[in-house]
Design an enzyme around this catalytic site. Sequence first.
Site, PDB file in Angstrom:
ATOM      1  N   HIS B  80     -50.389  95.996  73.172  1.00 24.14           N
ATOM      2  CA  HIS B  80     -50.441  97.294  72.506  1.00 24.14           C
ATOM      3  C   HIS B  80     -49.144  97.694  71.821  1.00 24.14           C
ATOM      4  O   HIS B  80     -49.132  98.551  70.961  1.00 24.14           O
ATOM      5  CB  HIS B  80     -50.777  98.385  73.539  1.00 24.14           C
ATOM      6  CG  HIS B  80     -52.159  98.263  74.061  1.00 24.14           C
ATOM      7  ND1 HIS B  80     -52.506  98.575  75.345  1.00 24.14           N
ATOM      8  CD2 HIS B  80     -53.294  97.858  73.461  1.00 24.14           C
ATOM      9  CE1 HIS B  80     -53.800  98.377  75.516  1.00 24.14           C
ATOM     10  NE2 HIS B  80     -54.290  97.933  74.398  1.00 24.14           N
ATOM     11  N   GLY B 126     -53.058  90.106  73.486  1.00 31.64           N
ATOM     12  CA  GLY B 126     -54.214  90.970  73.299  1.00 31.64           C
ATOM     13  C   GLY B 126     -55.176  90.861  74.461  1.00 31.64           C
ATOM     14  O   GLY B 126     -56.030  91.699  74.650  1.00 31.64           O
ATOM     15  N   SER B 127     -55.031  89.801  75.246  1.00 33.21           N
ATOM     16  CA  SER B 127     -55.757  89.748  76.510  1.00 33.21           C
ATOM     17  C   SER B 127     -54.698  89.799  77.588  1.00 33.21           C
ATOM     18  O   SER B 127     -53.851  88.908  77.687  1.00 33.21           O
ATOM     19  CB  SER B 127     -56.587  88.474  76.605  1.00 33.21           C
ATOM     20  OG  SER B 127     -57.332  88.489  77.803  1.00 33.21           O
ATOM     21  N   ASN B 187     -45.139 102.673  82.619  1.00 32.37           N
ATOM     22  CA  ASN B 187     -45.285 104.010  82.021  1.00 32.37           C
ATOM     23  C   ASN B 187     -46.391 104.831  82.671  1.00 32.37           C
ATOM     24  O   ASN B 187     -46.760 105.886  82.179  1.00 32.37           O
ATOM     25  CB  ASN B 187     -45.440 103.914  80.491  1.00 32.37           C
ATOM     26  CG  ASN B 187     -46.752 103.284  80.076  1.00 32.37           C
ATOM     27  OD1 ASN B 187     -47.708 103.221  80.845  1.00 32.37           O
ATOM     28  ND2 ASN B 187     -46.828 102.812  78.839  1.00 32.37           N
ATOM     29  N   GLU B 372     -55.815  78.229  88.265  1.00 26.36           N
ATOM     30  CA  GLU B 372     -56.160  77.612  86.987  1.00 26.36           C
ATOM     31  C   GLU B 372     -55.760  78.452  85.779  1.00 26.36           C
ATOM     32  O   GLU B 372     -55.438  77.911  84.724  1.00 26.36           O
ATOM     33  CB  GLU B 372     -57.663  77.295  86.947  1.00 26.36           C
ATOM     34  CG  GLU B 372     -58.113  76.234  87.951  1.00 26.36           C
ATOM     35  CD  GLU B 372     -58.264  76.752  89.382  1.00 26.36           C
ATOM     36  OE1 GLU B 372     -58.160  77.982  89.598  1.00 26.36           O
ATOM     37  OE2 GLU B 372     -58.471  75.933  90.289  1.00 26.36           O
ATOM     38  N   PHE B 397     -63.968  74.276  87.167  1.00 25.29           N
ATOM     39  CA  PHE B 397     -62.872  75.213  87.459  1.00 25.29           C
ATOM     40  C   PHE B 397     -62.105  75.615  86.201  1.00 25.29           C
ATOM     41  O   PHE B 397     -61.339  76.575  86.230  1.00 25.29           O
ATOM     42  CB  PHE B 397     -61.958  74.671  88.544  1.00 25.29           C
ATOM     43  CG  PHE B 397     -62.684  74.446  89.837  1.00 25.29           C
ATOM     44  CD1 PHE B 397     -63.567  75.411  90.314  1.00 25.29           C
ATOM     45  CD2 PHE B 397     -62.537  73.281  90.571  1.00 25.29           C
ATOM     46  CE1 PHE B 397     -64.283  75.216  91.485  1.00 25.29           C
ATOM     47  CE2 PHE B 397     -63.244  73.067  91.745  1.00 25.29           C
ATOM     48  CZ  PHE B 397     -64.113  74.038  92.212  1.00 25.29           C
TER      49      PHE B 397
END
Lengths: 625, 625
Positions: B80, B126-127, B187, B372, B397
């Site tokens: 962000h 972004g992830s 924050n 993993e 996996f």
Amino acid sequence: MTTTAASVAAPITLIEILQDKATRLRIDSIRATTAAGSGHPTSCASAAEIVAALFFSVMRYDPKQPHGAANDAFVLSKGHAAPVLYSAWSEAGLFPREHLLSLRQVGSDLEGHPTPRLPYVDVASGSLGQGLPAGIGIALHARLNKSDQRVYVLMGDGESAEGSVWEAAELAAHYGVDNVCAIIDVNRLGQSGPTMLQHRMDMYRARWEAFGWRAIVVDGHDLAALLNAFAEAKTTKGRPTIVLAETLKGKGMDGYEDKEGWHGKPLPKDEAQRVVGILEKSLTGAEDHWTSNLPSRRSAGETRTVTAAPKSPYKIGGTEVATRKAFGDALQALAKFNPRVVALDGDVKNSTHSDEFLAAAPERFFEGYIAEQNMVGMSMGLAARGAIPFASTFACFLSRAYDFIRMAAISNLNVKFGGTHVGVAIGEDGPSQMGLEDIAMFAAQPNFTVLYPSDATSAWAATMLAADLVGPTYIRLGRPNNPIIYGPEEQFAIGKAKLVRGGDNDRVLVVAGGVTLFEALKAYDELKNAGIQIRVIDLFSIQPIDRETLMASARAAGNRVITVEDHYSHGGLGDAVQSALSSERIPVYKIAITRIAHSGKPRDLIEKFGISSKAIVEKVRALAG
Amino acid sequence: MTTTAASVAAPITLIEILQDKATRLRIDSIRATTAAGSGHPTSCASAAEIVAALFFSVMRYDPKQPHGAANDAFVLSKGHAAPVLYSAWSEAGLFPREHLLSLRQVGSDLEGHPTPRLPYVDVASGSLGQGLPAGIGIALHARLNKSDQRVYVLMGDGESAEGSVWEAAELAAHYGVDNVCAIIDVNRLGQSGPTMLQHRMDMYRARWEAFGWRAIVVDGHDLAALLNAFAEAKTTKGRPTIVLAETLKGKGMDGYEDKEGWHGKPLPKDEAQRVVGILEKSLTGAEDHWTSNLPSRRSAGETRTVTAAPKSPYKIGGTEVATRKAFGDALQALAKFNPRVVALDGDVKNSTHSDEFLAAAPERFFEGYIAEQNMVGMSMGLAARGAIPFASTFACFLSRAYDFIRMAAISNLNVKFGGTHVGVAIGEDGPSQMGLEDIAMFAAQPNFTVLYPSDATSAWAATMLAADLVGPTYIRLGRPNNPIIYGPEEQFAIGKAKLVRGGDNDRVLVVAGGVTLFEALKAYDELKNAGIQIRVIDLFSIQPIDRETLMASARAAGNRVITVEDHYSHGGLGDAVQSALSSERIPVYKIAITRIAHSGKPRDLIEKFGISSKAIVEKVRALAG
């Protein structure tokens, strides 16, 4: 049962009984794995005292009602220890003893990892780090139902490297889930070498305490210490407890204790006989004095007054509504209508609209924060105990929990997932937030129902259908507002598509879903003006698929079929349609996203990545012209 | 630049310069997000001092060589905060200033999440929870290359609930990766509510210390404290450091500090103007006195003597070898042949045979333990810096890390995954260990190359091809030993299938891969004896697919095609073949796994789940008869 015939003069102590039981579990595990020719006897041996203490003293359960709601729950997260569990079941009367030593007869699931085909198994194990999230789901369910059921989760030490364990640890502490007691069998050795922490028990303790748990370090082969730890856990309020049990892999197996190179290997026949012989000599006969501990309580019953399912509030041509918003609206209606429905979120409830459920039924809403594996794992535990969990987040972030989704499918659990913000149609937020592989992911699991509503009415219907259906279900939901094309009386069904445009002279069938349905409708209008009739299907149910309607419509449109989807090309809606029609010699032309997207205005992206009405019109003209 | 015209009499301190820079970052972030109409200005504001300290004092980098190997690395895990980063780049001369205030011009990626299309971005964010694993990969790469490069990873507080963060934390401490310094911008506010820990800095500290990190708690708006913390981090040896920065969301934005309800919302124009006006008044002009910090060192260069790629050692008809074993053999050859190749494992190296790489090049082998997501994340960081990482575990996996794999695709990273133990052919270990959705998972990502070798020779070739190819690659590998059908001279290529049986009177084309190829060959023999000729293709390359060979063979076999695969029906090999042939009006009959499997003997399962030679023979007879 074979025991030594030692006479028992002094009163039998619980510890003596349990020690015999632990020995019995070891003997069974060695025999069973040697008979099967595979399995993990050394991983069973390290957990023998833990399992003996739990099954023969600590836990309350009725062997005659293995699925009874009043039973304490046991989750075997350390899947390798399955044989010791079967032995315990057998000793406790939950499992026919004769099955134990001929595991292949029962289905060789028994060698490795329990599956729900067996009694007393709610959730399949075998993928490490999933037991604790599921256990917390079970514990939350007990709390919801005001049951004093306790949940015991047995983990291996190697698996505590899985991040999902720490997601669950943090959540359980945050919610003060004090009816969970986890145990780590710290036997120091992983599959391919020692674990990271080996026997540094203080480091284990520090981590769990830092995550807000009561942590108790014990010698995992000392039954008195284990019993004390479990008793302390029972009286610990406001936070969960973890028993950190220092053990030896292969404990009690003469010549195999704490040895590398014996992970997942049964003993050769002669060795099994020799080691079992030594173990049998140590049996005192005390085990026969065990009496079972029936549950002395009842869980609160659920009552549900059945009324008609609430109807969708949207009107054809009314204000545009996003399918994710209709999902939230429907969840809110379900919150009031069906007390078994619970909802879980991953800190996006204001985007997925699951906050509407929170507003209506806060006690049945679980904020899972940014920890999707645990969110899905908790859903699995909740579903295993009879709740109907709707877990929702952006579709792309469900990919975070794909291994859990896979295991939920294997267990055929009644979980419901809502994946929002699918496709390039989300626009500005960019590719990291676009769900473009979610159909591939969910439809690959053969027992998952996959629904893809296009407007608010059908999204409402999909949510209601998912709640009613028993079985794992995924609902694909979009971000943008769409026109409403179905009225409240429209009937939807799983496995049924909707023919939304069609006449007598259709030249091509276009199958669409979600935002691309509106592109198909635009293409319909444009082509109609140009004198070309097409047929348009809103697929709605991707799996199972409505082969009949597709075939009839394809035939009616001259066997020319186009699919169009806001999803990557492989494994999406087009592949599902193709598979339904391929054997009928009906060619299918897929229009889908064929490369990595980027961010932009939704309209621009739909055009640029070639899934717009323009692309449909072009393809129709090429086929029909 | 607009600054107040205050005269500067006293000598300018570094803190004054940095404070101005932080103010500038805030101004830019507010302006840019308001101009774009989306973005997260309050999440930028909380990180302004952290980013100012790093970019304008702590980090060493050459703005003229944004990808220079000697630069310190910065990983923005908290996606962000992208605008604050672009502002810093702009101030540092890495990014044209005029792009900053018209973000839509550059591509609105800028509003949300950086992508590799921009300078100085190695790995897309972004992830959440992926930055730390990637950062550790970058740090390990620097260590391998004897560079004193340091890696800074900026995380949000909400994202530290992701288990992947703790997987990375544990690994980094275990490996003593002291060239990593992570920062959490605490924050207090997430997207949809407060975070779990809010401002409980002591709990943050306890967790990171328990995981083996040096943890420093600071006021994240106190530049002197931040500089001290980063200095301490630089001198901390043997363990990584985390700076836990207590901040306020919206800090410095008059009226928006620490307020809920402003996540991801740009200010309205008038408000933006008002707040920027106040911020501008606080500028002192000190910012103009900044001079950049060029790197004063060089990273060790890599040299590689190019020789011919090692040849496969297997002979047609020789001892049967599993494709996973050939993968391990080839990895070992690569360890010696190509110094850029590194290998990563998830505690199954003795099953995947990646332990052969460990034996040959222990310094380039990273044991990832049972975690993993972090294993894949580290691979992403390693690949971003020029290594060629082969990460392998059981195919099932890898589903654990699907979100990471998705992001690796978005970043188009040069990562290589080996997934072993695919399909029901693994037998006894049961469904939890069977990779049955891995093709769906990997092939859905449009830029992934997906290879599926059938014998040892082709598995060796696939591994060599993967090492040479630049781009994300998956190799599907099996457990059982198979006959060797290709000799060392056989040529394999990405996108090329192998016609292994075929004549002039073929009635049906059978397309297979892995274990099902041997079923197809058995079917061939049986049918030949019955006077029915079939054509058999070993697909080898699922994506890209060899449309040409498939089409020609389908035509030569009367347009009758059967696919057979040890994978679930949706999204597998059959769908890939279907898509390649569908538009040519060639029907394809899929034989695949259509329901949840269970454990058993491999042979029994191949029969029971209907992918054996018997099923092929039946289908051929039905089609050809």
